[in-house]
Design a protein around this motif. Structure first.
Motif, short mmCIF file in Angstrom:
data_model
loop_
_atom_site.label_atom_id
_atom_site.label_comp_id
_atom_site.label_asym_id
_atom_site.label_seq_id
_atom_site.Cartn_x
_atom_site.Cartn_y
_atom_site.Cartn_z
N UNK A 60 0.80 -0.93 -0.06
CA UNK A 60 0.13 -0.05 0.15
C UNK A 60 0.69 1.02 -0.14
N UNK A 61 2.03 1.14 0.89
CA UNK A 61 3.01 2.21 0.78
C UNK A 61 3.24 2.56 -0.91
N UNK A 62 3.93 1.64 -1.54
CA UNK A 62 4.32 1.88 -2.73
C UNK A 62 3.29 2.37 -3.54
N UNK A 63 2.03 1.81 -3.48
CA UNK A 63 0.77 2.25 -4.34
C UNK A 63 0.51 3.57 -4.03
N UNK A 64 0.31 4.22 -3.01
CA UNK A 64 -0.03 5.39 -2.37
C UNK A 64 1.07 6.58 -2.90
N UNK A 68 1.24 9.62 -5.74
CA UNK A 68 1.74 11.09 -5.18
C UNK A 68 2.87 11.54 -5.97
N UNK A 69 3.68 10.75 -6.26
CA UNK A 69 5.06 11.24 -7.03
C UNK A 69 5.00 11.05 -8.54
N UNK A 70 3.74 10.46 -8.98
CA UNK A 70 3.67 10.16 -10.45
C UNK A 70 4.78 9.10 -10.83
N UNK A 71 4.73 8.07 -10.27
CA UNK A 71 5.57 6.77 -10.66
C UNK A 71 6.92 6.74 -10.38
#
Length: 75
Positions: free
Chosen positions: A35-39, A43-46
């Motif tokens: 979930x951290x990687x997804x969110x 936020x940071x556009x990939x």
């Protein structure tokens, strides 16, 4: 709902085990790391997706270099 589950299964199966290795090292649950990687990727556009792929490549490279050999004759 079935599409979401099949998509989740696909990414869990072919996710290079980066999330599980990081979760083991940090003592966290794997779902929280994912979930951290997804969110963060939203936020940071990939940007974090690129870091994820870099970590996957480095872990795969480490596994190939540091394979455990059972005897001298495996070389």
């Amino acid at each position: 709902m079935k599409i979401v589950q099949s998509l989740r299964y696909f990414f869990e199966k072919r996710g290079f085990e980066v999330s599980s290795r990081l979760a083991d090292k940090m003592g966290m649950r794997v779902t929280n790391v994912r979930l951290f990687f997804i969110y963060i990727s939203f936020i940071t556009l990939g940007f974090w997706f690129g870091i994820y792929l870099t970590l996957a490549f480095l872990l795969k490279l480490k596994d190939m270099v540091y394979t455990k050999r059972s005897s001298v004759f495996d070389l």
